[in-house]
Design an enzyme around this catalytic site. Structure first.
Site, PDB file in Angstrom:
ATOM      1  N   LYS A  54      36.974  -2.566 -43.878  1.00 11.14           N
ATOM      2  CA  LYS A  54      38.579  -2.008 -43.914  1.00 11.14           C
ATOM      3  C   LYS A  54      39.225  -1.907 -45.064  1.00 11.14           C
ATOM      4  O   LYS A  54      39.837  -1.136 -45.534  1.00 11.14           O
ATOM      5  CB  LYS A  54      39.302  -3.156 -43.147  1.00 11.14           C
ATOM      6  N   GLN A  98      42.287 -11.296 -39.274  1.00  4.80           N
ATOM      7  CA  GLN A  98      41.117 -10.886 -38.431  1.00  4.80           C
ATOM      8  C   GLN A  98      40.937 -11.930 -37.430  1.00  4.80           C
ATOM      9  O   GLN A  98      40.770 -13.232 -37.774  1.00  4.80           O
ATOM     10  CB  GLN A  98      40.003 -10.868 -39.581  1.00  4.80           C
ATOM     11  N   ASP A 121      47.844  -3.969 -36.190  1.00 10.90           N
ATOM     12  CA  ASP A 121      46.932  -4.307 -35.093  1.00 10.90           C
ATOM     13  C   ASP A 121      47.621  -3.881 -33.735  1.00 10.90           C
ATOM     14  O   ASP A 121      46.719  -3.598 -32.679  1.00 10.90           O
ATOM     15  CB  ASP A 121      46.431  -5.756 -35.027  1.00 10.90           C
TER      16      ASP A 121
END
Ligand code: GUN
Length: 299
Positions: A54, A98, A121
């Site tokens: 990422k 995460q 997200d």
């Protein structure tokens, strides 16, 4: 029939290029580049790989990438304090914590501490609610990537029968919402669904997000259907006389289903690469909205 293999890797690279190409105009308008901050807690090996990927993709798109690596024994209070500081930091457009988090930390408490307008997200309940209500918001990356591939292959999805196998908050439920918004007739199937093969055979669009290697077989699929495989399962490589080892497969029996479907995503190289590309897209969109600018068209 031999299915068209949907090249998610190429689509994702093209999307990443479009995101990167839009960064200079944002910088010219605001005097800064969009910024994504990723927080990882602990040493989970797969998570470390994802987080590195990422960060590299963010930099490659010309955006500012910051990663906070915290020890596994970080307290929930300390993690929440970091999220609060990132919410207040004007240079941060996207915050991604995460998952999974260590067991002593309440994941939903952390996700719901993120400013919804920085929740790239799309996991915050405010963003789930916006999606359910048909309001603009940030949408989870994997299902949005699946939708982009479906529209690329099929064009208008209106009136099609879609079956989503899996009801997670991260993939199944938002996928169903997105397909409903595109006027599909949507069924969410799951582990308690009766006669799952018969339900799947109704689908013009079949999205598999169950996490069971090669579960969806050829005789579950309507001839000509479009099959999107979200699964990433590591299994023993079955090369007779080979050196053993493992390989990645999806939730769909690719060899069998390819003979029946009209189009299918491979694993790897299908949905997987889309997740990071859409994360960059979401970061760019979040940056524009926070700056009071219209997001660029075509993303
Ligand atoms: N862990 C595995 N995939 C994801 C993802 O898309 N977002 C976050 N935050 N954690 C993950």
């Amino acid at each position: 029939m031999t299915a068209r293999v949907i090249d998610g890797k190429a689509f994702a690279l093209a999307l990443r290029d479009r995101v990167g190409a839009a960064v200079p105009a944002f910088q010219a308008a605001t005097g800064r580049v969009p910024g994504l901050t990723v927080v990882i807690v602990g040493e989970d090996a797969a998570s470390q790989v994802y987080v590195r990927a990422k960060g590299k993709a963010t930099e490659a798109a010309g955006m500012a990438s910051v990663t906070h690596r915290l020890p596994a024994d970080t307290t929930q209070a300390d993690l929440l304090a970091l999220v609060t500081a990132l919410n207040a930091d004007e240079a941060v457009d996207g915050i991604l914590v995460q998952l999974p988090l260590p067991r002593h930390i309440d994941e939903s408490a952390v996700i719901d501490a993120i400013d919804p307008d920085k929740d790239v997200d799309g996991f915050h309940v405010v963003n789930s609610g916006r999606l359910a209500a048909g309001l603009p918001g940030l949408v989870p990356c994997t299902p949005l990537g699946c939708l982009m591939l479906l529209e690329d292959v099929l064009g208008d999805l209106s009136g099609l029968d879609a079956v989503v196998i899996g009801r997670s908050n991260i993939v199944g439920k938002p996928m169903a919402q997105l397909l409903t918004a595109k006027s599909c007739t949507v069924t969410i199937a799951h582990s308690r669904t009766r006669d799952l093969p018969a339900v799947c055979r109704r689908a013009d669009i079949l999205v598999a997000a169950v996490g069971r290697a090669e579960m969806i077989k050829a005789d579950w699929v309507k001839p000509g259907a479009t099959v999107i495989d979200v699964g990433i399962n590591r299994i023993d490589a079955d090369d007779p006389g080979g050196a053993g080892g493992t390989k990645l497969v999806g939730d769909v029996d690719f060899a069998g289903v390819s003979a029946v479907a009209g189009a299918i995503t491979p694993v790897p190289g299908g949905v997987g690469p889309m997740t990071i590309a859409v994360l960059l897209r979401n970061t760019l969109v979040a940056a524009h909205l926070r700056a009071g600018l219209a997001p660029p068209a075509g993303l």
